[in-house]
Design a protein around this motif. Sequence first.
Motif, PDB file in Angstrom:
ATOM      1  N   LEU A 131      14.051 -28.922  39.442  1.00 23.85           N
ATOM      2  CA  LEU A 131      13.689 -30.458  39.166  1.00 23.85           C
ATOM      3  C   LEU A 131      12.130 -31.004  38.610  1.00 23.85           C
ATOM      4  N   LEU A 132      11.246 -29.990  39.078  1.00 25.75           N
ATOM      5  CA  LEU A 132      10.044 -30.188  38.699  1.00 25.75           C
ATOM      6  C   LEU A 132       9.385 -29.977  37.201  1.00 25.75           C
ATOM      7  N   ASP A 133      10.730 -29.120  36.499  1.00 26.06           N
ATOM      8  CA  ASP A 133      10.406 -28.617  35.262  1.00 26.06           C
ATOM      9  C   ASP A 133      10.537 -30.065  34.489  1.00 26.06           C
ATOM     10  N   ASP A 134      11.050 -31.116  34.803  1.00 29.94           N
ATOM     11  CA  ASP A 134      11.363 -32.224  34.046  1.00 29.94           C
ATOM     12  C   ASP A 134      10.527 -33.523  34.586  1.00 29.94           C
ATOM     13  N   CYS A 135      10.009 -33.464  35.960  1.00 26.48           N
ATOM     14  CA  CYS A 135       9.400 -34.631  36.352  1.00 26.48           C
ATOM     15  C   CYS A 135       8.073 -34.429  37.187  1.00 26.48           C
ATOM     16  N   CYS A 136       7.207 -35.029  37.342  1.00 26.17           N
ATOM     17  CA  CYS A 136       6.041 -34.963  38.268  1.00 26.17           C
ATOM     18  C   CYS A 136       6.008 -36.124  39.349  1.00 26.17           C
TER      19      CYS A 136
ATOM     20  N   LEU B  62       3.633 -22.388  41.296  1.00 29.68           N
ATOM     21  CA  LEU B  62       4.118 -23.005  39.915  1.00 29.68           C
ATOM     22  C   LEU B  62       3.021 -23.980  39.142  1.00 29.68           C
ATOM     23  N   GLY B  63       1.681 -24.348  39.904  1.00 28.46           N
ATOM     24  CA  GLY B  63       0.930 -25.112  39.456  1.00 28.46           C
ATOM     25  C   GLY B  63       1.247 -26.687  39.780  1.00 28.46           C
ATOM     26  N   HIS B  64       2.064 -26.991  40.681  1.00 26.70           N
ATOM     27  CA  HIS B  64       2.539 -28.194  41.252  1.00 26.70           C
ATOM     28  C   HIS B  64       1.790 -28.824  42.587  1.00 26.70           C
ATOM     29  N   TYR B  65       0.821 -29.738  42.557  1.00 31.86           N
ATOM     30  CA  TYR B  65       0.554 -30.125  43.635  1.00 31.86           C
ATOM     31  C   TYR B  65       0.632 -31.678  44.088  1.00 31.86           C
ATOM     32  N   PRO B  66       2.013 -32.194  44.293  1.00 24.76           N
ATOM     33  CA  PRO B  66       2.216 -33.505  44.882  1.00 24.76           C
ATOM     34  C   PRO B  66       1.777 -33.535  46.054  1.00 24.76           C
ATOM     35  N   SER B  67       1.605 -34.659  46.718  1.00 26.30           N
ATOM     36  CA  SER B  67       1.393 -34.874  48.125  1.00 26.30           C
ATOM     37  C   SER B  67       2.933 -34.420  48.670  1.00 26.30           C
ATOM     38  N   ILE B  68       2.856 -34.118  50.023  1.00 25.83           N
ATOM     39  CA  ILE B  68       3.824 -33.570  50.769  1.00 25.83           C
ATOM     40  C   ILE B  68       3.782 -34.207  52.220  1.00 25.83           C
ATOM     41  N   ILE B  69       5.127 -35.029  52.617  1.00 21.89           N
ATOM     42  CA  ILE B  69       5.121 -35.249  54.015  1.00 21.89           C
ATOM     43  C   ILE B  69       6.204 -34.397  54.397  1.00 21.89           C
ATOM     44  N   MET B  70       6.150 -33.706  55.452  1.00 23.16           N
ATOM     45  CA  MET B  70       6.821 -32.631  55.936  1.00 23.16           C
ATOM     46  C   MET B  70       7.832 -33.334  57.272  1.00 23.16           C
ATOM     47  N   VAL B  71       9.118 -33.205  57.124  1.00 18.55           N
ATOM     48  CA  VAL B  71       9.772 -33.447  58.359  1.00 18.55           C
ATOM     49  C   VAL B  71      10.540 -32.169  59.023  1.00 18.55           C
ATOM     50  N   THR B  72      10.537 -32.072  60.309  1.00 21.28           N
ATOM     51  CA  THR B  72      10.742 -31.108  60.967  1.00 21.28           C
ATOM     52  C   THR B  72      11.599 -31.538  62.205  1.00 21.28           C
ATOM     53  N   SER B  73      12.342 -30.578  62.852  1.00 20.33           N
ATOM     54  CA  SER B  73      13.231 -30.871  63.987  1.00 20.33           C
ATOM     55  C   SER B  73      12.314 -30.073  65.239  1.00 20.33           C
ATOM     56  N   ALA B  74      11.460 -29.326  64.798  1.00 20.14           N
ATOM     57  CA  ALA B  74      10.811 -28.491  65.894  1.00 20.14           C
ATOM     58  C   ALA B  74       9.113 -28.569  65.593  1.00 20.14           C
TER      59      ALA B  74
ATOM     60  N   ARG C 213      -6.303 -27.871  41.519  1.00 18.71           N
ATOM     61  CA  ARG C 213      -5.636 -26.612  40.980  1.00 18.71           C
ATOM     62  C   ARG C 213      -6.610 -25.623  40.549  1.00 18.71           C
ATOM     63  N   GLY C 214      -7.358 -25.325  41.218  1.00 17.39           N
ATOM     64  CA  GLY C 214      -8.115 -23.926  40.810  1.00 17.39           C
ATOM     65  C   GLY C 214      -9.258 -24.132  39.956  1.00 17.39           C
ATOM     66  N   GLN C 215      -9.701 -25.569  39.544  1.00 22.11           N
ATOM     67  CA  GLN C 215     -10.618 -25.834  38.596  1.00 22.11           C
ATOM     68  C   GLN C 215     -11.914 -25.283  39.186  1.00 22.11           C
ATOM     69  N   ALA C 216     -12.824 -24.689  38.359  1.00 20.86           N
ATOM     70  CA  ALA C 216     -14.125 -24.374  38.870  1.00 20.86           C
ATOM     71  C   ALA C 216     -15.215 -25.502  38.859  1.00 20.86           C
ATOM     72  N   LEU C 217     -15.499 -26.204  39.946  1.00 21.41           N
ATOM     73  CA  LEU C 217     -16.369 -27.204  39.991  1.00 21.41           C
ATOM     74  C   LEU C 217     -17.678 -26.681  40.518  1.00 21.41           C
ATOM     75  N   THR C 218     -18.653 -27.635  40.272  1.00 25.95           N
ATOM     76  CA  THR C 218     -20.121 -27.444  40.856  1.00 25.95           C
ATOM     77  C   THR C 218     -20.182 -28.323  42.201  1.00 25.95           C
ATOM     78  N   SER C 219     -20.981 -28.034  42.881  1.00 26.02           N
ATOM     79  CA  SER C 219     -21.247 -29.028  44.271  1.00 26.02           C
ATOM     80  C   SER C 219     -21.218 -30.331  43.991  1.00 26.02           C
ATOM     81  N   GLU C 220     -22.330 -30.726  42.859  1.00 28.87           N
ATOM     82  CA  GLU C 220     -22.586 -31.754  42.289  1.00 28.87           C
ATOM     83  C   GLU C 220     -21.110 -32.582  42.013  1.00 28.87           C
ATOM     84  N   GLU C 221     -20.393 -31.833  41.218  1.00 27.09           N
ATOM     85  CA  GLU C 221     -19.044 -32.572  40.798  1.00 27.09           C
ATOM     86  C   GLU C 221     -18.073 -32.626  42.343  1.00 27.09           C
ATOM     87  N   ILE C 222     -18.007 -31.910  42.922  1.00 28.38           N
ATOM     88  CA  ILE C 222     -17.414 -32.196  44.271  1.00 28.38           C
ATOM     89  C   ILE C 222     -17.958 -33.241  44.956  1.00 28.38           C
TER      90      ILE C 222
END
Length: 235
Positions: free
Chosen positions: A43-48, A73-85, A175-184
């Motif tokens: 589904l992520l091929d068609d939506c973000c 695949l280069g997708h970084y949405p936020s994730i809320i995980m649901v688990t039974s354990a 997403r792996g972008q090279a950043l300086t410490s000032e930019e961060i």
Amino acid sequence: MAYQVIIVEDDPMVAAIDRQYVESDSRFRVLQVCKSGGEALLLLDDCCPDLIILDYYTPSMDGLEFVDRLHALGHYPSIIMVTSANDREIVQSLLSRGVLDYLVKPFAFDRFRQALDKFVQMQGLFSGKQSSLDQRAIDQMMRRQEGPEAGGAQMSKGLNPATLERVRAFLAASRGQALTSEEIAEQVHLSRITIRRYVNYMVEAGELASSIDYQTGGRPSIRYSYMGRSGASGR
């Protein structure tokens, strides 16, 4: 504009409850309910989506594999995980991959709403809309339940574990972008001196790769790319 949500849950009854919880909050809109991680990845091929609410155990793959394949695949949405354990090792692995929050079944609506609130707060933090937050408020926002560095007991160099997670979350979203410490520093609202301490720690732990940029027109600058925590030294 409402945040776009995908729900991944193979149990129709649980999926319906999750959807009802999400749609009771006007800040969110459910794009799709998927029965498996594989269906969601297609589904992520068609939506973000902005947020994925993911059951840990679904057909075809578990939550850890889903997150790894999602990032590959280069997708970084936020994730809320649901688990039974409520497995500490699983939780630690999820947090190390940048999962925003986790819910252990069965959970009350109030706990679900807290997770949604955390997502909205984080969006505001990284967009600069809440730049007036003090450090205590940010640390409370980022604190994990039983996290791998809870309470800072295993931290070295006097670093704050909640602030470290805040820096990790931003770098994972870059997403792996090279950043300086000032930019961060500018993006996470920390001083340049403070961010250099966290950057140095993450380089030593194998989480950041450094490279020298000679193309800036002035003196060479050091840029950092986030490698994730899979190769960290486990200090």
